[in-house]
Design a protein around this motif. Structure first.
Motif, PDB file in Angstrom:
ATOM      1  N   GLN A  94     -52.926  48.382  67.571  1.00 48.51           N
ATOM      2  CA  GLN A  94     -52.214  49.185  68.577  1.00 48.51           C
ATOM      3  C   GLN A  94     -50.768  48.722  68.719  1.00 48.51           C
ATOM      4  OE1 GLN A  94     -54.891  48.723  71.926  1.00 48.51           O
ATOM      5  NE2 GLN A  94     -54.895  50.937  72.239  1.00 48.51           N
ATOM      6  N   ARG A  96     -42.913  43.975  84.334  1.00 49.93           N
ATOM      7  CA  ARG A  96     -43.974  44.289  83.382  1.00 49.93           C
ATOM      8  C   ARG A  96     -45.171  43.365  83.600  1.00 49.93           C
ATOM      9  NH1 ARG A  96     -42.159  44.199  77.228  1.00 49.93           N
ATOM     10  NH2 ARG A  96     -42.324  41.972  77.566  1.00 49.93           N
ATOM     11  N   PHE A 151     -46.376  49.866  80.613  1.00 50.91           N
ATOM     12  CA  PHE A 151     -47.022  49.919  79.305  1.00 50.91           C
ATOM     13  C   PHE A 151     -48.458  49.401  79.323  1.00 50.91           C
ATOM     14  CE2 PHE A 151     -47.628  48.305  74.891  1.00 50.91           C
ATOM     15  CZ  PHE A 151     -47.552  49.529  74.249  1.00 50.91           C
ATOM     16  N   SER A 152     -48.693  48.317  80.056  1.00 50.44           N
ATOM     17  CA  SER A 152     -50.054  47.764  80.070  1.00 50.44           C
ATOM     18  C   SER A 152     -51.036  48.763  80.678  1.00 50.44           C
ATOM     19  CB  SER A 152     -50.086  46.448  80.834  1.00 50.44           C
ATOM     20  OG  SER A 152     -49.633  46.646  82.150  1.00 50.44           O
ATOM     21  N   ASP A 159     -49.962  42.711  76.777  1.00 48.68           N
ATOM     22  CA  ASP A 159     -50.074  43.906  77.606  1.00 48.68           C
ATOM     23  C   ASP A 159     -51.365  44.678  77.344  1.00 48.68           C
ATOM     24  OD1 ASP A 159     -47.975  43.823  79.323  1.00 48.68           O
ATOM     25  OD2 ASP A 159     -46.628  45.070  78.137  1.00 48.68           O
ATOM     26  N   MET A 161     -38.420  52.064  74.634  1.00 44.34           N
ATOM     27  CA  MET A 161     -39.021  52.623  75.847  1.00 44.34           C
ATOM     28  C   MET A 161     -38.095  52.361  77.029  1.00 44.34           C
ATOM     29  SD  MET A 161     -42.907  51.237  75.541  1.00 44.34           S
ATOM     30  CE  MET A 161     -43.772  51.174  73.972  1.00 44.34           C
ATOM     31  N   GLU A 221     -50.589  51.995  80.607  1.00 37.14           N
ATOM     32  CA  GLU A 221     -50.688  53.068  79.616  1.00 37.14           C
ATOM     33  C   GLU A 221     -51.760  52.716  78.592  1.00 37.14           C
ATOM     34  OE1 GLU A 221     -46.844  54.097  77.981  1.00 37.14           O
ATOM     35  OE2 GLU A 221     -47.765  54.702  76.084  1.00 37.14           O
ATOM     36  N   ILE A 222     -51.762  51.470  78.130  1.00 42.15           N
ATOM     37  CA  ILE A 222     -52.747  51.026  77.145  1.00 42.15           C
ATOM     38  C   ILE A 222     -54.148  51.045  77.733  1.00 42.15           C
ATOM     39  CG2 ILE A 222     -53.514  49.029  75.786  1.00 42.15           C
ATOM     40  CD1 ILE A 222     -51.129  50.434  74.613  1.00 42.15           C
ATOM     41  N   ASN A 235     -41.617  50.619  79.951  1.00 38.14           N
ATOM     42  CA  ASN A 235     -41.791  49.204  79.668  1.00 38.14           C
ATOM     43  C   ASN A 235     -42.701  48.562  80.705  1.00 38.14           C
ATOM     44  OD1 ASN A 235     -40.454  47.335  77.613  1.00 38.14           O
ATOM     45  ND2 ASN A 235     -38.903  48.920  77.878  1.00 38.14           N
ATOM     46  N   ARG A 253     -49.575  44.603  86.463  1.00 33.12           N
ATOM     47  CA  ARG A 253     -50.993  44.691  86.129  1.00 33.12           C
ATOM     48  C   ARG A 253     -51.831  43.808  87.002  1.00 33.12           C
ATOM     49  NH1 ARG A 253     -50.825  41.507  80.624  1.00 33.12           N
ATOM     50  NH2 ARG A 253     -52.924  41.199  81.407  1.00 33.12           N
TER      51      ARG A 253
END
Ligand SMILES: Nc1ncnc2c1ncn2[C@@H]1O[C@H](COP(=O)(O)OP(=O)(O)O)[C@@H](O)[C@H]1O
Ligand SMILES: [Mg+2]
Lengths: 359, 278
Positions: free
Chosen positions: B183, A146, A98-99, B177, A90, A101-102, A95, A150
């Protein structure tokens, strides 16, 4: 933001006890550094807080709620790994995002948060690169990006700077300090480097062999180490520790020299004297507590390190600010600063007067 | 390693490479040569490097006048089926071996290693009895089952080494994350394992494609024959029809080649990715 409590937390791998009864209260917004030699259980403790390692016994609480069995994803804690652990397939932006995105956050919000984090960390020009096209320092920044994106309840760092060269390490250390000031978040930072510990921490937790040795502010650990281990682990150069015979308000060396230490307690015969190199004064040979013969003298410009040998006591290192005109073979008078001396009992624990002087 | 390459060394290197390549590829070349040689010239021009006349007759007759297409289809079905099932099982098992500790793990690995030590000939008879007992003789499915059983151990070790090459930190980072373990597996680990999956698919496909022994034992009906077994019918039927046999051989190379062209970019990555920490 979060308050983290550990109550009698234990960890065993099979029959091997790695951590014993860890008790620790971490205040909201505090910067805690876990420090100790390699293999003492720092990473294990951090990973238990993260939820990556099951907790064998005791209670782990975040904001008063027991979290022992909560999955990592539900603890809302971010972690920066020693290896950075960037997703190789990624690009930088993905990167970092990503959190989100999840969590299925809206793409527009994700893009703007990634952009902001990239600006904060000076990564704006690199957002489309893959991790393999980044330098070590840049990877480190992406790993931090990263984590901050969040806005988690707490941050965990596992030796994040140990893969960087010395200059970059200093720079990133400052960056982490700045980040903590800016975010005001609870941070737990693992390192075996005492300079990182002393410069970053609100409070330092010194671990050795699975036990907490002492918890305190950097200055407390420096001035009032609880035992020999902490005394030698914290501070550079290392504290001198030499065997002496204890007495009331004084100690004797093997060849009969007496050092007056009026504020220390009456202690047993077999004790050790601890004194930091910077707490020994160089005086005229007729005045000092001891006579040391200079073995090696290092002139560092700002400081002078004198490695002396004292009759009946052994080697004693002295560090003085500025340039001391001493050379190898000189006989120097050494005065132990009594208020900065430490006495360690046979079990290695520091002995102190129970009652502080009143008035 | 020298910094300025010496021309003599370079020439030597290429010469050695060329020598090896011609040695390795010569049988394939001969296969192709005989396939395009007209029947009447096969013996008269036996040792010429290239026939004086050139024909596609052998290919035509193989495809249209023999059961070649049926053999070919059967082989494709069996090989693809085996590759798919084996890789699926091996990926799961390899992941478990690489990431989890469980009771009996060492024993399981030891048993899998032992299965690789027996010569195939020793177990042909029992396998035949089992398959016959199940009434599965002459079925392609039985071949897939047997091939899968034989390839899973090695494929598992192969997959395990690919998973071992992917740092555990990556999954843990993904879980921090917000991923569940599953997942993390398909968002982070799976894309990084593609080279490994490609290599395993390729390896198993080729093994199944060229397998003769079990196919010979378990398949006797013409319509269920795989390609290597079918190839033998050229021997008896037409008193060794070299031209057709070679033409069939050339055609049989096509899927293997296509398959490897398709996966080679994963394969090259894959073979090195285990060696260097990713
Ligand atoms: N998965 C494991 N199984 C058994 N022992 C382990 C495992 N992980 C760590 N240990 C042991 O636990 C101790 C603490 O390890 P660790 O927390 O990584 O130390 P540190 O981070 O302080 O260097 C070490 O003695 C290590 O050998
Ligand atoms: Mg560690």
């Amino acid at each position: 933001m979060a308050r983290i409590e550990l109550k009698d937390v234990k960890k065993r791998y099979g029959s091997v006890e790695v951590l014993r009864d860890v008790n620790l209260d971490i205040e909201d917004g505090e910067f805690i550094v876990l420090v100790g030699p390699s293999g003492c259980g720092k990473s294990t403790l951090l990973r238990m807080i993260a939820g990556l390692e099951p907790i064998t016994g005791g209670d782990f609480l975040i904001d008063g709620k027991r979290m022992n069995d909560v999955r990592p994803r539900d603890r809302d804690i971010a972690m920066v790994f020693q290896s950075y652990a960037l997703y190789p397939h990624m690009d930088v932006a993905r990167n970092m995002g990503f959190s989100m995105e999840i969590r299925k956050d809206p793409a527009a919000e994700r893009a703007s948060r990634v952009k902001k984090a990239a600006e904060t960390l000076g990564l704006t020009a690199l957002t489309e690169r893959l991790p393999k096209a980044l330098s070590g320092g840049q990877r480190q920044r992406v790993a931090m990006g990263r984590a901050i994106i969040r806005d988690p309840r707490a941050f965990l760092f596992d030796e994040p700077l140990s893969n960087l060269d010395a200059a970059l390490r200093v720079e990133m250390r400052l960056e982490i300090a700045r980040l903590h000031q800016k975010l005001g978040a609870t941070m737990i930072y693992v390192t075996h480097d005492q300079v990182e510990a002393l410069t970053l921490a609100d409070r330092i937790v010194v671990l050795n062999g699975g036990d907490i040795q002492q918890v305190g502010s950097p200055l407390e650990l420096y001035e009032r180490p609880a035992n020999k281990f902490v005394a030698q682990f914290i501070g550079s150069p290392t504290m001198n520790i030499v065997p002496v015979t204890g007495g009331d308000g004084e100690v004797k060396t093997a060849d009969g020299s007496v050092i007056k230490l009026p504020h220390l307690p009456d202690c047993g015969a077999a004790v050790e004297l601890g004194i930091r190199p910077e707490h020994i004064d160089v005086v005229d040979p007729s005045e000092g507590d001891l006579i040391g013969v200079a073995d090696v003298v290092e002139h560092l410009g700002s400081d002078t390190n004198i490695f002396t040998v004292v009759e009946g006591l052994g080697p004693l290192m002295v560090r003085k600010h500025g340039n001391i005109p001493a050379k190898s073979g000189d006989r120097l008078g050494l005065r132990i600063q009594p208020e900065n001396a430490h006495i360690f009992g046979p079990d290695g624990r520091a002995l102190r007067r129970v009652l502080e002087k009143v008035g | 390693m020298t910094h300025s390459p010496k021309p003599v060394l370079a020439v030597g290197k290429y010469a050695a490479l060329l020598a090896y390549l011609s040695f390795a590829l010569f049988p394939l070349y001969w296969l192709l040569k005989i396939a395009v040689t007209p029947d009447q010239l096969i013996y008269t021009e036996g040792t010429n490097l290239w026939p004086s006349e050139f024909t596609f007759d052998n290919f035509r007759s193989v495809v249209f006048q023999t059961d070649f297409l049926s053999y070919f289809g059967n082989s494709l079905y069996v090989s693809l089926g085996t590759a798919a099932v084996t890789t699926l099982v091996a990926a799961g098992a390899g992941y478990a071996f690489s990431r989890f500790n469980f009771a009996g793990k060492r024993l399981l690995i030891a048993v899998m290693l032992i299965t690789q030590m027996f010569p195939l000939l020793m177990i042909i008879a029992p396998i035949y009895k089992i398959i016959a007992g199940l009434g599965m003789l002459n079925s392609l499915t039985s071949l897939i089952v047997v091939y899968t059983a034989f390839n899973v151990p090695f494929a598992t070790f192969l997959m395990q080494s690919f998973f071992d090459g992917i740092p555990k930190d990556l999954e843990e980072a993904a879980m921090m994350d917000g991923c569940s373990r599953f997942q993390a597996l398909y968002k982070v680990i799976f894309p990084l394992t593609l080279p490994g999956l490609g290599a395993t698919l390729g390896f198993v496909f080729t093994a199944a494609w060229s397998e003769l022994l079990f196919a010979l034992m378990l398949i006797s009906k013409n319509e269920a024959m795989t390609f290597p077994v079918g190839l033998l019918t050229f021997v008896s039927k037409f008193s060794v029809d070299w031209g057709q046999m070679m033409a069939a051989g050339v055609l049989a190379l096509v899927p293997s080649c296509l398959f490897f062209i398709f996966i080679q970019r994963y394969l090259v990555q894959g073979l090195t990715s285990g060696a260097v920490k990713g």
